[in-house]
Design a protein around this motif. Sequence first.
Motif, short mmCIF file in Angstrom:
data_model
loop_
_atom_site.label_atom_id
_atom_site.label_comp_id
_atom_site.label_asym_id
_atom_site.label_seq_id
_atom_site.Cartn_x
_atom_site.Cartn_y
_atom_site.Cartn_z
N GLY A 91 25.26 6.72 -61.10
CA GLY A 91 26.46 7.62 -60.39
C GLY A 91 25.75 8.79 -59.78
N ARG A 92 24.66 9.40 -60.19
CA ARG A 92 23.96 10.43 -59.48
C ARG A 92 23.17 9.93 -58.14
NH1 ARG A 92 23.28 12.36 -64.77
NH2 ARG A 92 21.16 11.10 -65.09
N ALA A 93 22.68 8.75 -58.31
CA ALA A 93 21.84 8.07 -57.07
C ALA A 93 22.95 7.75 -55.96
CB ALA A 93 21.11 6.81 -57.59
N GLU A 94 24.32 7.03 -56.46
CA GLU A 94 25.21 6.62 -55.21
C GLU A 94 26.60 6.89 -55.20
OE1 GLU A 94 24.68 2.06 -55.53
OE2 GLU A 94 23.05 2.22 -56.92
N TRP A 95 27.13 7.21 -56.50
CA TRP A 95 28.63 7.27 -56.59
C TRP A 95 29.17 8.67 -56.40
CZ3 TRP A 95 27.88 3.57 -61.17
CH2 TRP A 95 27.59 2.17 -60.62
N TYR A 96 28.31 9.57 -56.85
CA TYR A 96 29.00 10.99 -57.03
C TYR A 96 28.61 11.96 -55.94
CZ TYR A 96 30.83 9.24 -61.22
OH TYR A 96 31.68 8.79 -62.11
N GLU A 97 29.39 12.65 -55.14
CA GLU A 97 29.11 13.84 -54.34
C GLU A 97 28.80 14.83 -55.18
OE1 GLU A 97 29.00 12.16 -50.52
OE2 GLU A 97 28.29 14.15 -51.04
N SER A 98 29.61 15.12 -56.16
CA SER A 98 29.44 16.07 -57.22
C SER A 98 30.16 15.66 -58.21
CB SER A 98 30.18 17.46 -56.41
OG SER A 98 31.41 17.37 -56.19
N THR A 104 31.51 9.55 -53.71
CA THR A 104 31.00 9.28 -52.21
C THR A 104 31.93 8.09 -51.88
OG1 THR A 104 29.75 7.53 -53.29
CG2 THR A 104 28.51 9.49 -52.99
#
Lengths: 117, 117
Positions: free
Chosen positions: A91-98, A20
């Motif tokens: 990571g799933r909540a904030e940092w990764y688009e996919s 993200t």
Amino acid sequence: MPVGAYEPPYYAVVFTSVKTEAADGGNGGAGAYGETAERMEERVKGIPGFLGMDHAGSPGGLSITVGYFRDADAIDEWRSDVEHRAAQRRGRAEWYESYTLHVAKVERSHGFERGHG
Amino acid sequence: MPVGAYEPPYYAVVFTSVKTEAADGGNGGAGAYGETAERMEERVKGIPGFLGMDHAGSPGGLSITVGYFRDADAIDEWRSDVEHRAAQRRGRAEWYESYTLHVAKVERSHGFERGHG
């Protein structure tokens, strides 16, 4: 990394991700994401059977991290690490688009180094 | 890449490399290296059993390319491709400081996409 890498069989865990904007930052993943990434890199080195890792990527694009482990038990131990699990949730909540994770058993490997043949 | 990637089992071929200055170029691998890389990407798509590929890297640093194949036969076919073999020879002669190749059978994979859970 040494020519020829490690002696098969070993495992490669391929993690491809798009971050993200919040995580991508301006200067190489500053802030909470960058701190957590450094902490995880330090922590995985403490897992018995961890062999090494490679990382490549550029801001705004795909990142690929490959972790090398002696066997599936070493991966399970890393997967169940408490701090690692907390980092994954964040990571799933904030940092990764996919992201995509591939867990694979290496059957053969070889390498080349200029001047070594 | 789709969430969860491909249906296991499949193969991941992990190629990590550091390029020479001649190949690294100023603007994303211009010149003969860039042309050959494009040509190989086009050509591998014609191999039956080729599933896809991921690439990450930045000039001057480590590059990682991961190719995904349905089975070992597909990898063998790509490995014996005449143009690919010529490109590999030129790579060792001119374009790579070092590289490592890991051929691995994917046992499990999963993915995450923001907004898809």
